[in-house]
Design a protein around this motif. Sequence first.
Motif, PDB file in Angstrom:
ATOM      1  N   GLN A  39       0.818  -1.212   0.000  1.00 47.34           N
ATOM      2  CA  GLN A  39       0.000   0.000   0.000  1.00 47.34           C
ATOM      3  C   GLN A  39       0.848   1.256   0.000  1.00 47.34           C
ATOM      4  OE1 GLN A  39      -3.835  -0.498   2.477  1.00 47.34           O
ATOM      5  NE2 GLN A  39      -2.333  -1.749   3.536  1.00 47.34           N
ATOM      6  N   SER A  40       1.943   1.219   0.698  1.00 47.32           N
ATOM      7  CA  SER A  40       2.766   2.421   0.812  1.00 47.32           C
ATOM      8  C   SER A  40       3.816   2.533  -0.285  1.00 47.32           C
ATOM      9  CB  SER A  40       3.458   2.462   2.176  1.00 47.32           C
ATOM     10  OG  SER A  40       2.488   2.448   3.187  1.00 47.32           O
ATOM     11  N   GLN A 123       0.762 -10.701   5.735  1.00 49.84           N
ATOM     12  CA  GLN A 123       0.338  -9.951   6.905  1.00 49.84           C
ATOM     13  C   GLN A 123      -0.420  -8.683   6.512  1.00 49.84           C
ATOM     14  OE1 GLN A 123       0.613 -11.502  10.424  1.00 49.84           O
ATOM     15  NE2 GLN A 123       0.794  -9.289  10.433  1.00 49.84           N
ATOM     16  N   LEU A 128      -7.266  -7.498   3.645  1.00 52.46           N
ATOM     17  CA  LEU A 128      -7.743  -6.352   2.859  1.00 52.46           C
ATOM     18  C   LEU A 128      -8.116  -6.686   1.434  1.00 52.46           C
ATOM     19  CD1 LEU A 128      -5.180  -3.602   3.970  1.00 52.46           C
ATOM     20  CD2 LEU A 128      -7.481  -4.032   4.837  1.00 52.46           C
ATOM     21  N   LYS A 185      13.065  -9.654  12.580  1.00 51.79           N
ATOM     22  CA  LYS A 185      12.828  -8.412  11.841  1.00 51.79           C
ATOM     23  C   LYS A 185      12.597  -7.257  12.805  1.00 51.79           C
ATOM     24  CE  LYS A 185       9.490  -6.431   8.583  1.00 51.79           C
ATOM     25  NZ  LYS A 185       8.335  -6.721   7.712  1.00 51.79           N
TER      26      LYS A 185
ATOM     27  N   ARG B  35      -7.257  -2.582  11.472  1.00 48.59           N
ATOM     28  CA  ARG B  35      -7.934  -2.861  10.201  1.00 48.59           C
ATOM     29  C   ARG B  35      -7.007  -2.779   9.019  1.00 48.59           C
ATOM     30  NH1 ARG B  35     -12.975  -0.074  11.088  1.00 48.59           N
ATOM     31  NH2 ARG B  35     -14.694  -1.559  11.160  1.00 48.59           N
ATOM     32  N   SER B  36      -6.324  -1.643   8.901  1.00 47.75           N
ATOM     33  CA  SER B  36      -5.619  -1.407   7.635  1.00 47.75           C
ATOM     34  C   SER B  36      -4.146  -1.098   7.786  1.00 47.75           C
ATOM     35  CB  SER B  36      -6.310  -0.280   6.866  1.00 47.75           C
ATOM     36  OG  SER B  36      -6.902   0.649   7.737  1.00 47.75           O
ATOM     37  N   GLN B  39       0.148   2.929   8.381  1.00 50.85           N
ATOM     38  CA  GLN B  39       0.346   3.863   7.275  1.00 50.85           C
ATOM     39  C   GLN B  39      -0.944   4.110   6.508  1.00 50.85           C
ATOM     40  OE1 GLN B  39       4.459   3.387   5.299  1.00 50.85           O
ATOM     41  NE2 GLN B  39       3.925   1.335   5.953  1.00 50.85           N
ATOM     42  N   SER B  40      -1.727   3.087   6.365  1.00 56.38           N
ATOM     43  CA  SER B  40      -2.938   3.233   5.560  1.00 56.38           C
ATOM     44  C   SER B  40      -4.137   3.676   6.380  1.00 56.38           C
ATOM     45  CB  SER B  40      -3.253   1.923   4.846  1.00 56.38           C
ATOM     46  OG  SER B  40      -2.177   1.549   4.026  1.00 56.38           O
ATOM     47  N   ASN B 120       1.337  -7.460  13.843  1.00 58.91           N
ATOM     48  CA  ASN B 120       0.931  -6.638  12.707  1.00 58.91           C
ATOM     49  C   ASN B 120       1.785  -5.375  12.627  1.00 58.91           C
ATOM     50  OD1 ASN B 120      -1.077  -8.466  12.234  1.00 58.91           O
ATOM     51  ND2 ASN B 120      -2.783  -7.110  12.752  1.00 58.91           N
ATOM     52  N   GLU B 124       4.888  -4.294  10.062  1.00 57.94           N
ATOM     53  CA  GLU B 124       4.770  -3.148   9.169  1.00 57.94           C
ATOM     54  C   GLU B 124       5.818  -2.064   9.463  1.00 57.94           C
ATOM     55  OE1 GLU B 124       1.126  -1.019   9.619  1.00 57.94           O
ATOM     56  OE2 GLU B 124       1.578   0.410   8.008  1.00 57.94           O
TER      57      GLU B 124
END
Lengths: 216, 216
Positions: A39-40, A123, A128, A185, B35-36, B39-40, B120, B124
């Motif tokens: 998404q980013s 993940q 989504l 990570k 949820r998203s 960042q999103s 999560n 990210e």
Amino acid sequence: MLAARKNPKRSATRLRDPERTRERLLQAAFCEIYRSGFQSAGLDTILASAGVTKGALYYYFKSKQALGYAVVEEVIGPDNYAEWVRPLQSGKDPIDTLIGIVRGISVRPEDVRGGCQLINLAQEMSPLDAGFRKRLAIIFHTWREAVASVLREGQTHGRVRRDVKPADAAGLLIAMVEGYGSLAKNAQDPKVMKAGIRNIVDWLKSLRAPGNRKRG
Amino acid sequence: MLAARKNPKRSATRLRDPERTRERLLQAAFCEIYRSGFQSAGLDTILASAGVTKGALYYYFKSKQALGYAVVEEVIGPDNYAEWVRPLQSGKDPIDTLIGIVRGISVRPEDVRGGCQLINLAQEMSPLDAGFRKRLAIIFHTWREAVASVLREGQTHGRVRRDVKPADAAGLLIAMVEGYGSLAKNAQDPKVMKAGIRNIVDWLKSLRAPGNRKRG
DNA sequence: CTGCCAACATACCAACCAGTATGTATTTTC
DNA sequence: GAAAATACATACTGGTTGGTATGTTGGCAG
């Protein structure tokens, strides 16, 4: 003459090369997605990295989503196949092979920091986007089945303990690999991954059938 | 009179309630991020969900990043503490307690689909933002230490096998939990998580010291 | 030589998004 | 009870983003 006129002798000085352009786009997208997530990941950044423009991108892919799907199917899938599935088809002792693969997991700082691209995308996108989810699920399934089947075969050859449930053990192995990958990570520390590999290897050794022990 | 004038009797008909507004923002942000992803997650969506406006948000937090940090420290951290650390302080048999916690992991479809908020965010943001990374690393560290210390103590009481390395086992447990969480999130199937829980529980049982076996 | 189509490049757009400037109503303080 | 500080609400902005519409060029068929 059915095979005539195939592969029309690519000239070395060709200015446009469709196959290469598409490939460059895929690779650039893969890298950018690896960096910041799907998404980013900005299209402009991908295009700059690939050295092409938007016209080329939308000539080959109808949307950013389609590009992402292609990355999953044509880059991430084959990568996972080459790293996990193919080596398992060697016919050697399955536990030995699995240990070899696990020991071969990269512990270079940059790889540890980036994590596993498969789990990264899973993940991020699984909840989504159903298209991503299904394509990634196929990869996980192939992976799991490859491990399970080699364990089953190992049982018939007396190399793997009979009380091991191949499907369960395969799932557990993948969960361990991915789980440690995520921990390392976050820690950004190869030591975490190295310790994880040692623990996974120890667990793999515990799957050997009695009387089939090896040293090391 | 040093304690005078504290807690100035909150009126019940209060129109503005600073503590509640902040709390609502945190909760709404937590949900949207769940949820998203961070960042999103759009600020406008968070604000709509919290029922406040941008003025309130930027009164309490200087940026979206600061809001995210607060979610980690004030929501995700305490959640993990309540689920994993506090139960371990009961003083009961550590393996029993761990099995109870693992069996208590939610397998409701909506929770399985969403995954673990801790992993999560770690997945990210760890490579992208050092502030997130460090705050999340603290939570992981607390978690791991809590498990390791209870295993160590269990060894002194003869409840945990002596050849188990507490720190390693704690790391492995967390890796398994998070790894299965990710797999189940991708599969969107509670069965995957249930199978994972069974496997983890079996592994936990294998840590019991001989002569300290329980049934079930 | 010419038309045509594949293979791009360029310019542009509407939507969104984090952040800000400013206004305002409610409390608290003196 | 007036001033000051708190606790917000509203309106706006500059930058970015995915996507599109249109222009251009190279190469091959006829």
